[in-house]
Design an enzyme around this catalytic site. Structure first.
Site, PDB file in Angstrom:
ATOM      1  N   CYS A 121      36.871  38.275  35.417  1.00 16.69           N
ATOM      2  CA  CYS A 121      37.469  39.157  36.436  1.00 16.69           C
ATOM      3  C   CYS A 121      38.946  39.427  36.131  1.00 16.69           C
ATOM      4  CB  CYS A 121      37.300  38.485  37.794  1.00 16.69           C
ATOM      5  SG  CYS A 121      38.257  39.209  39.136  1.00 16.69           S
ATOM      6  N   CYS A 141      41.347  38.493  38.936  1.00 10.35           N
ATOM      7  CA  CYS A 141      41.425  37.022  39.022  1.00 10.35           C
ATOM      8  C   CYS A 141      42.415  36.493  37.988  1.00 10.35           C
ATOM      9  CB  CYS A 141      40.056  36.392  38.777  1.00 10.35           C
ATOM     10  SG  CYS A 141      38.804  36.824  39.999  1.00 10.35           S
TER      11      CYS A 141
END
Length: 144
Positions: free
Chosen positions: A67, A70
């Site tokens: 991600c 993230c």
């Protein structure tokens, strides 16, 4: 007065007296620092023990290695963890490795931050936050 604090390394519950210098607090069992200012990696095995302390709230970052947001949030989360070391435990759950935990907390998007007190969810926010916004969000939930 004292607080019961789980060791971020071995999970042992420790009594920490208020007013005692947090930087010197060590686990009675493994002798590791109780407040090292680093996020704790949570798994199904250690999750409940780390988040259920009534004396230390926990901010959990549900994330995944693939991600992009993230990855962008990770250094912000780590810097902020160091600033709140003895007031708020920062923790990370890899949603790919810990799918049952992600399902338990109904994680629909990542990153998602979940604030827990005594094992109960207090608040959540999804999406990567800049450091200032993260600090404001934490303060809005009673953590100075």
């Amino acid at each position: 007065m004292s607080r019961i604090i789980p060791c971020p390394h071995c999970g042992q519950m420790n009594r920490h007296a208020d007013g005692r210098e947090a930087a010197k607090a060590r686990c009675a069992s493994c002798k590791a620092p109780l407040f090292d200012g680093k996020p704790v990696t949570l798994t199904a095995e250690n999750f409940d023990r780390q988040v259920k302390s009534p004396d230390l709230p926990v901010l959990v970052d549900f994330w995944a290695s693939w991600c992009g947001p993230c990855k962008a949030m990770a250094p912000v989360f780590e810097r902020t963890a160091a600033a709140y070391a003895d007031r708020l435990r920062f923790a990370k759950v890899d949603t790919d490795a810990e799918q049952a935990l992600a399902a338990r907390y109904q994680i629909r998007s990542i990153p998602t931050l979940v604030l827990l007190r005594g094992g109960q969810e207090v608040a959540r926010v999804s999406g990567a936050l800049p450091e200032g916004e993260l600090r404001r969000w934490i303060a809005a939930h009673g953590i100075a």
